[in-house]
Design a protein around this motif. Structure first.
Motif, mmCIF file in Angstrom:
data_model
loop_
_atom_site.group_PDB
_atom_site.id
_atom_site.type_symbol
_atom_site.label_atom_id
_atom_site.label_comp_id
_atom_site.label_asym_id
_atom_site.label_seq_id
_atom_site.Cartn_x
_atom_site.Cartn_y
_atom_site.Cartn_z
ATOM 1 N N ALA A 131 -0.696 2.669 -12.383
ATOM 2 C CA ALA A 131 -1.603 3.552 -12.200
ATOM 3 C C ALA A 131 -2.018 4.597 -13.174
ATOM 4 C CB ALA A 131 -1.373 4.396 -10.899
ATOM 5 N N ILE A 132 -3.202 4.657 -13.515
ATOM 6 C CA ILE A 132 -3.470 5.720 -14.559
ATOM 7 C C ILE A 132 -4.084 7.066 -13.521
ATOM 8 C CG2 ILE A 132 -5.079 6.324 -16.308
ATOM 9 C CD1 ILE A 132 -4.886 3.478 -17.263
ATOM 10 N N PRO A 133 -3.490 8.068 -13.878
ATOM 11 C CA PRO A 133 -4.242 9.453 -13.260
ATOM 12 C C PRO A 133 -5.552 9.529 -13.614
ATOM 13 C CG PRO A 133 -1.804 9.793 -14.309
ATOM 14 C CD PRO A 133 -2.428 8.621 -14.531
ATOM 15 N N GLY A 134 -6.363 9.889 -12.526
ATOM 16 C CA GLY A 134 -7.786 10.043 -12.827
ATOM 17 C C GLY A 134 -8.687 8.900 -12.971
ATOM 18 N N PRO A 163 2.850 6.000 -13.536
ATOM 19 C CA PRO A 163 3.155 5.804 -14.863
ATOM 20 C C PRO A 163 4.890 6.076 -15.397
ATOM 21 C CG PRO A 163 1.349 7.278 -14.556
ATOM 22 C CD PRO A 163 1.756 7.005 -13.249
ATOM 23 N N ARG A 164 5.394 6.957 -14.857
ATOM 24 C CA ARG A 164 6.886 7.141 -15.220
ATOM 25 C C ARG A 164 7.367 7.819 -13.763
ATOM 26 N NH1 ARG A 164 10.247 5.138 -18.833
ATOM 27 N NH2 ARG A 164 8.481 4.650 -20.133
ATOM 28 N N GLN A 165 8.938 7.112 -13.489
ATOM 29 C CA GLN A 165 9.523 7.909 -12.283
ATOM 30 C C GLN A 165 10.258 9.080 -12.735
ATOM 31 O OE1 GLN A 165 9.326 6.587 -9.144
ATOM 32 N NE2 GLN A 165 7.858 5.461 -10.158
ATOM 33 N N ALA A 166 10.545 9.830 -11.923
ATOM 34 C CA ALA A 166 11.224 11.334 -12.115
ATOM 35 C C ALA A 166 12.672 10.927 -12.927
ATOM 36 C CB ALA A 166 11.643 11.928 -11.003
ATOM 37 N N ILE A 223 0.754 -1.289 -0.055
ATOM 38 C CA ILE A 223 -0.061 0.196 0.027
ATOM 39 C C ILE A 223 0.982 1.272 0.160
ATOM 40 C CG2 ILE A 223 -1.705 1.178 1.228
ATOM 41 C CD1 ILE A 223 -2.592 -1.624 0.054
ATOM 42 N N ASP A 224 0.853 2.015 -1.084
ATOM 43 C CA ASP A 224 1.690 3.042 -1.298
ATOM 44 C C ASP A 224 1.003 4.278 -0.416
ATOM 45 O OD1 ASP A 224 3.803 4.023 -3.548
ATOM 46 O OD2 ASP A 224 2.637 5.907 -3.073
ATOM 47 N N PRO A 225 1.823 5.339 -0.272
ATOM 48 C CA PRO A 225 1.400 6.447 0.599
ATOM 49 C C PRO A 225 0.309 7.161 -0.330
ATOM 50 C CG PRO A 225 3.518 6.373 1.059
ATOM 51 C CD PRO A 225 3.377 5.345 0.038
ATOM 52 N N ASP A 226 0.691 7.174 -1.622
ATOM 53 C CA ASP A 226 -0.348 7.866 -2.689
ATOM 54 C C ASP A 226 -1.464 6.970 -2.940
ATOM 55 O OD1 ASP A 226 -1.484 9.137 -4.970
ATOM 56 O OD2 ASP A 226 0.396 9.374 -5.974
ATOM 57 N N SER A 227 -2.558 7.247 -2.499
ATOM 58 C CA SER A 227 -3.822 6.450 -2.668
ATOM 59 C C SER A 227 -4.261 6.216 -4.009
ATOM 60 C CB SER A 227 -4.867 6.792 -1.901
ATOM 61 O OG SER A 227 -5.485 8.196 -2.356
ATOM 62 N N SER A 228 -3.888 7.205 -5.284
ATOM 63 C CA SER A 228 -4.131 6.958 -6.413
ATOM 64 C C SER A 228 -3.397 5.699 -7.095
ATOM 65 C CB SER A 228 -3.847 8.292 -7.307
ATOM 66 O OG SER A 228 -2.529 8.592 -7.336
ATOM 67 N N VAL A 229 -2.224 5.313 -6.368
ATOM 68 C CA VAL A 229 -1.341 4.349 -6.954
ATOM 69 C C VAL A 229 -2.027 3.091 -6.508
ATOM 70 C CG1 VAL A 229 0.858 3.115 -6.660
ATOM 71 C CG2 VAL A 229 0.800 5.416 -6.892
ATOM 72 N N ASN A 230 -2.554 3.027 -5.360
ATOM 73 C CA ASN A 230 -3.356 1.631 -4.958
ATOM 74 C C ASN A 230 -4.530 1.295 -5.512
ATOM 75 O OD1 ASN A 230 -1.133 1.855 -2.900
ATOM 76 N ND2 ASN A 230 -2.443 3.100 -1.509
#
Length: 172
Positions: free
Chosen positions: A151-154, A123-126, A17-24
């Protein structure tokens, strides 16, 4: 040495479980479906470290995160992940595991006896790489198969559950 899980206990699928819930969203949904197909227990694992663990002694006090607030955030992340899993498979057995420690060692430890480790990815790392350092290290060192789900944004919950984007290890 046989690294497969013992058959005396139900197999488990571990999802980080990532701290960014959109990734989860996608990774938890994918892992819930896979756990149900395998008759496995779904383990929601979130690695966390006390906010003060990596804080410089000279940093301003207002940057210090209250431990109570940090625990609340972890609880909210796991609540959202569990709700997402139950949206896909309401009858699935779900275990919540907030574990204190560095992400890689926590995830590898949690997946030591697992049938599968599932990780979300952005989607892509920095740095231009498709996977982050935690995911790359888990792919390299895990003793069980590893699946990453992008993950896909939105994204909304109505879309189909994705196929895995990367895998490592032999699928059983």
């Amino acid at each position: 040495m046989d690294t497969r899980p013992s058959h005396s206990t139900p197999p488990c699928v571990v999802v980080g479980i990532d701290p960014d819930s959109s990734v989860n969203r996608r990774s938890v949904r994918w892992a819930a479906r896979e756990a149900a197909l395998r008759g496995a227990v779904l383990h929601l694992v979130h690695a966390w470290e006390p906010a003060s663990a990596h804080r410089a002694h000279y940093a301003p006090m207002h940057t210090l995160v209250d431990p109570t607030e940090q625990r609340r955030r972890v609880r909210e992340l796991l609540d959202a992940a569990e709700q997402c899993a139950r949206h896909v498979r309401p009858d699935l057995t779900v275990v919540r595991r907030p574990i204190e420690g560095p992400s890689v060692s926590v995830l590898l430890g949690a997946a030591h006896e697992a049938a599968l480790l599932v990780l979300g990815s952005r989607p892509r790392q920095a740095d231009g790489r498709p996977l982050g350092p935690v995911t790359r290290e888990c792919l390299r060192c895990a003793r069980c198969p590893v699946v990453t789900v992008g993950a896909i944004p939105g994204e909304d919950y109505g879309r189909p559950i994705p196929d895995a984007t990367h895998t490592a290890g032999a699928m059983q």
